[in-house]
Design an enzyme around this catalytic site. Sequence first.
Site, PDB file in Angstrom:
ATOM      1  CE1 TYR A 160      34.639   6.673 -13.110  1.00  0.00           C
ATOM      2  CE2 TYR A 160      34.119   4.457 -12.279  1.00  0.00           C
ATOM      3  CZ  TYR A 160      35.034   5.178 -12.566  1.00  0.00           C
ATOM      4  OH  TYR A 160      36.377   5.000 -12.816  1.00  0.00           O
ATOM      5  CB  CYS A 161      30.448   8.272 -17.837  1.00  0.00           C
ATOM      6  SG  CYS A 161      28.586   9.097 -17.741  1.00  0.00           S
ATOM      7  CB  THR A 162      32.355  12.858 -17.777  1.00  0.00           C
ATOM      8  OG1 THR A 162      33.484  12.315 -18.401  1.00  0.00           O
ATOM      9  CG2 THR A 162      32.829  14.218 -17.385  1.00  0.00           C
ATOM     10  N   GLY A 191      27.021  11.480 -16.684  1.00  0.00           N
ATOM     11  CA  GLY A 191      25.924  10.706 -16.544  1.00  0.00           C
ATOM     12  C   GLY A 191      25.314  10.245 -17.990  1.00  0.00           C
ATOM     13  CB  ILE A 221      33.305  12.037 -12.360  1.00  0.00           C
ATOM     14  CG1 ILE A 221      33.431  10.564 -12.697  1.00  0.00           C
ATOM     15  CG2 ILE A 221      34.477  12.517 -11.638  1.00  0.00           C
ATOM     16  CD1 ILE A 221      34.538  10.517 -13.667  1.00  0.00           C
TER      17      ILE A 221
END
Length: 989
Positions: free
Chosen positions: A255-257, A259, A285
Amino acid sequence: QRAYIVLSHHIMAGLNATEATANQKTKSIILFYKYAPLSDDSDKMYILRDALETLCSQLHLKGRILLGMSTDAEGINGTLSGARDDVEACVVALLGKDGFSEEIDNRYSDIAKDFWNKSEEFSQAASVPPLYLDSKEDFKWSTVQSAEDLFPDLKIKLVKEIISTGGKLSSLKLNDTKQGYLNPEEWHEEMKKLNSAGQDDEKSNTILIDCRNHKEFQIGHFDGAMDPNTKTFEQFPRWVKQNRAGLDGKKVLMYCTGGIRCEKASAFIRRETGAESVQHLKGGIHKYLDKYGADGLFHGKNFVFDRRVGAEASSHMECSKKSKEPVDNVVGRCLYCEKPFDTFTPDGVCTVCREPTLVCDSCRTGLVEYHCSDHIYLRNCYFSDLSRFNELELKNQLAELEEHLQRMAIGKRYKQKRKTLHRQCDRVLEALGEASSSIEVNMANGTQSQTKCRNCGAPECGGDCWGFHGLGRKDKISEKNVQSSKLPSRTKARATRSSANQRPAKLEQKERDIAEIRALGLAAAPSAYRSADSSLRCPPPCIRTLISSVKGKWCGKTILSVLQSEFADLSDAEYLSSLMSHSLIHLNGIPVKCDAIGLDGDSQAISASSILKNMDTISRIVHWYEPPVIVPSSISVQKIKIPDDIISENSLCDNYGNSNEALIYCCDKPASVPVHPAGPYLANSLTMMVEGQVGLEPRSLRPCHRLDRCTSGLTICTTSQAIAKLIQGRLDGKTVQKLYLARVKGKFPSSENECQNFMVSKECASASWSWMGDKCCIEVNAPIKNIDPIKGYRAICNDGKHSTSRFSLVSYEETSDMSIVACYPVTGRGHQLRVHLQWLGHAIHGDVLYGGPNYLLSMKEDAIKALVDASKTGEESQGLPNKLISENAAVSAKNLCRISRDGVDGIQASFSSAQLLGGGHVIDLHAWKYRVSFERKGRKTKKCKIDAGTMNSREKDQADVDDALVLMDFATNVPLWAKSCKCENVSWL
């Protein structure tokens, strides 16, 4: 991304609370991205860029948009802010006229339609679909109460990557990224299973990776997530390679901020590892918290790229479920006291690297400057503001800095750290040398210096000035420039460092080399030392001194170990001992002797067990032989003058002498000849022979690029450092087109149907080929890696560098079963054309390294005979070029020379089979044409083509030549093996 952190929570701290509340306005922010094919043509991309700029300007939006210049895998990445209605109108436009079903507000109708029309214009010019986002779900919304703009301006940039990786992930294709999605609901279920799994197989077989940087992970993450501890996303591929074994066979969740990073990161892990499956959170997220808010399984704050910096989970605008009561969910820790703290502040940045640092309010009272986790070891000796310290404190800082430098004196990995510490030492020394009156006044008054901003130096600034998001940054810089212009001018001596080739030691060495070449008569035309019968050129042997500067990896090692490990012909301990005993090896001009010999009474010798240091030089007196090369009696050389407008545009006259020196030498390099002196080649190099033929000074001709020794064809050289730098800059900037001819085995395909017979290897999943119908050629995309640096052998590998080539059939001869192929390298990797043709099953004739048939008769016996004959011509007539070489040393060098001593056996032991023309020394690959473009700076361009061979200009839009893009074409003759085919019909691919 560091610049995002400086967005302050306290921008309104200096205002009256009532006034601040009255001035605040609601600002909306959208984040969006899309990977999509665009174009690598800047002229076409400016159509799209201008359309976006007009759209945002008319809607009064500010922010940042990146447009990736690529025909695959790149697209758009943006963050915009403004009033809610204006931002919604932008979303309508970015979804396209067919992507938004709701009625468009009349206020924005014309603006959106104008953008759609310009997008269609770009689409037609670039032959790609219009760049529209797929749905409203592709936008992440945030809302902030602020009295000031969240961005100082609007910037739209054309870039190579919409998420920077330094080119490390540029080889990933569009199809690689569009897979492995988990929506927020699916991700939530995966997190619940992972949290409830305990120590069972499900948890042990699943790896959860946070693709964000360390500072983002610090203030919030999912439980059990792995932190790669990176400062930039560019470091992530290296982390994957280091942990490849741990990912094999695992289920990977990422996951990241928002995508965008996961798209490429997951594709990279899928390609590089043997992971069982790789999936990532779609929308990142941000979308997860929009769905679950504080009731979800994400703990802490979400690092966001606006003034909030860290956003509470419950504060997300689109969140459909919120906790009834606030939850104390602080996961961050103060770097100094390790108490819970998760607020980044604009002034809380590392004083060394400006990395955001978590420093709680209690620790801030006792600190003036801060240090991140990577630089915490410098907390007592590295400060930006040195005016606060007295002489003793500065001396203590300098001593500690020098201790750190001593620990990092050896090793390439410490190179950048050494530079940083050296700069700080210079600053401390400068502070020690300046008058300390301000410190004495402060001490006398019992006051201390005010804390200054790490970025702008102003005492009253809280750090909000820094970065392109810094509020009021433009005004602060303008004000500072105005104040500076009013001050009396003061000339300050600045430390400058010459380029590597202009430093005194290099210049002295060059003068010694020139004197040696002249004395030996080595700079001679190709006809000198050439046999008319065999066309072999073999200069006679001579006495020379070879000098090597100590490399970084040699530092800290003994002289003996380096000589045996780094010099192949010195690996024999007995032979090396003999050379030392006759004082033929020196360190910094002093003879090196083996410990076994003893040094009694010989104070002018250095032990072979001595440790090498930086700046040392190792020299060796040798009896020099060169391997023969195959050359014509005269090398084809064209002298071409650089056009005056290019000279003027690049200030060549002002910086590097008159325009008469602005000549380019187009040389037709024979195969088997190296471009410049290297290894065992000196007089038999192209530049040395051309200097002798044309009458240039030794060591004056500079090659602008290189060709493999076994390859023939166009080599661009010049005597001007400025011209060489200009041409090399065009090569590095990918503004040079190259066209090669190759003769390959078998019938090369001339249509898409014939391509189906390719028997390509399937070992590399990233390698692919495609038929380009409009150009009637084959395009190969296959990453290349140097897997054997000693032999120079490259191969197609998943972890290689991105490489693209195009090939088109010119002619086919059925009797010999050979094809002439036009080759166009889009990228410029070593051995690229040779490796790609081998992969297609059509290896180049003569290229035994890559599977080509060795159809040429071996000339090894002729080469050996030429070396033996050359040794009989007599070295005595050449004299001793270097007065520092004693006659005894010269005699010893000749007696210990393996070729002089062992004859044929010594020749075969000293040179490789290819150097002795035993195979692989000549391949049928010829550099035929180069096209170099020179674009006028800061102007819109129109094409103006100049044929470098005839200097005839063919122009378009002749009335406005001043705004021309000048194209210079350079070409050599077609090689003998391609004379029979109609090469004049070959066009650029």
